[in-house]
Design an enzyme around this catalytic site. Sequence first.
Site, short mmCIF file in Angstrom:
data_model
loop_
_atom_site.label_atom_id
_atom_site.label_comp_id
_atom_site.label_asym_id
_atom_site.label_seq_id
_atom_site.Cartn_x
_atom_site.Cartn_y
_atom_site.Cartn_z
N SER A 16 0.85 -1.18 0.00
CA SER A 16 0.00 0.00 0.00
C SER A 16 0.89 1.24 0.00
O SER A 16 1.79 1.34 -0.83
CB SER A 16 -0.94 -0.04 1.22
OG SER A 16 -1.87 1.02 1.16
N HIS A 43 -2.93 -1.09 -3.20
CA HIS A 43 -4.06 -0.17 -3.07
C HIS A 43 -3.90 0.95 -4.08
O HIS A 43 -2.82 1.51 -4.24
CB HIS A 43 -4.11 0.40 -1.65
CG HIS A 43 -4.47 -0.62 -0.63
ND1 HIS A 43 -4.19 -0.48 0.70
CD2 HIS A 43 -5.10 -1.82 -0.75
CE1 HIS A 43 -4.63 -1.54 1.36
NE2 HIS A 43 -5.18 -2.36 0.50
N ASP A 136 -4.60 -4.53 5.77
CA ASP A 136 -4.98 -5.37 4.62
C ASP A 136 -3.74 -6.12 4.14
O ASP A 136 -2.67 -5.55 3.96
CB ASP A 136 -5.53 -4.49 3.50
CG ASP A 136 -6.14 -5.29 2.36
OD1 ASP A 136 -6.54 -6.44 2.60
OD2 ASP A 136 -6.21 -4.75 1.25
#
Length: 191
Positions: A16, A43, A136
């Site tokens: 990310s 992401h 995540d």
Amino acid sequence: MTVSINDYKAIVIGGSAGSFSVVSKMLAKIKPDFKLPIIICMHRLKHVRSGLVDSLNIKSNIPVVEPFDKDKIEPGKVYIAPSNYHLFIEFDNTFSLSTEGVHNHSRPAIDYTLSSAATSFRGKLIGIILTGANKDGAQGMKQIHTKNGYTIVQDPKTCDIVTMPKATLDLFTPKAIMSPDEITNFLNNLE
């Protein structure tokens, strides 16, 4: 311990915040004849659909593509999860795209990509988690670990944001904790 490329069918990477520059540098150093498919879930902004693949292809030694639904996973390619789609790996060695709800505030969700890869490839998978600002990917990495895949976590000391690697390290002890350069060297030295 020598890790053989013949023991694996794919590499899956999640990242990310801060991971674009890490992935870009890694792909610039991966050998052009690298055989395993590399599947990346980062992401992304859902309204920005272009530019990422082009930017990575400028640096990468191997082709970078966004897969379509039901595309076959092929060796020697880098696949990146499309903006605003969850990316799943199916048992028949194909991709599946989904627009179901966000997970961990994200679509694509790293957990979904990593978990589906773990289910499909089991112990024949190398999983890598990079810098990132939320949790995540931690559960997906745990799935790879549970199914005897080879797990690598970016050394938090080398991360722009440590939340994602630390969340993973809170769940289990990976096979290796490495800097981005060490990860690239590990991949290039698979025999």
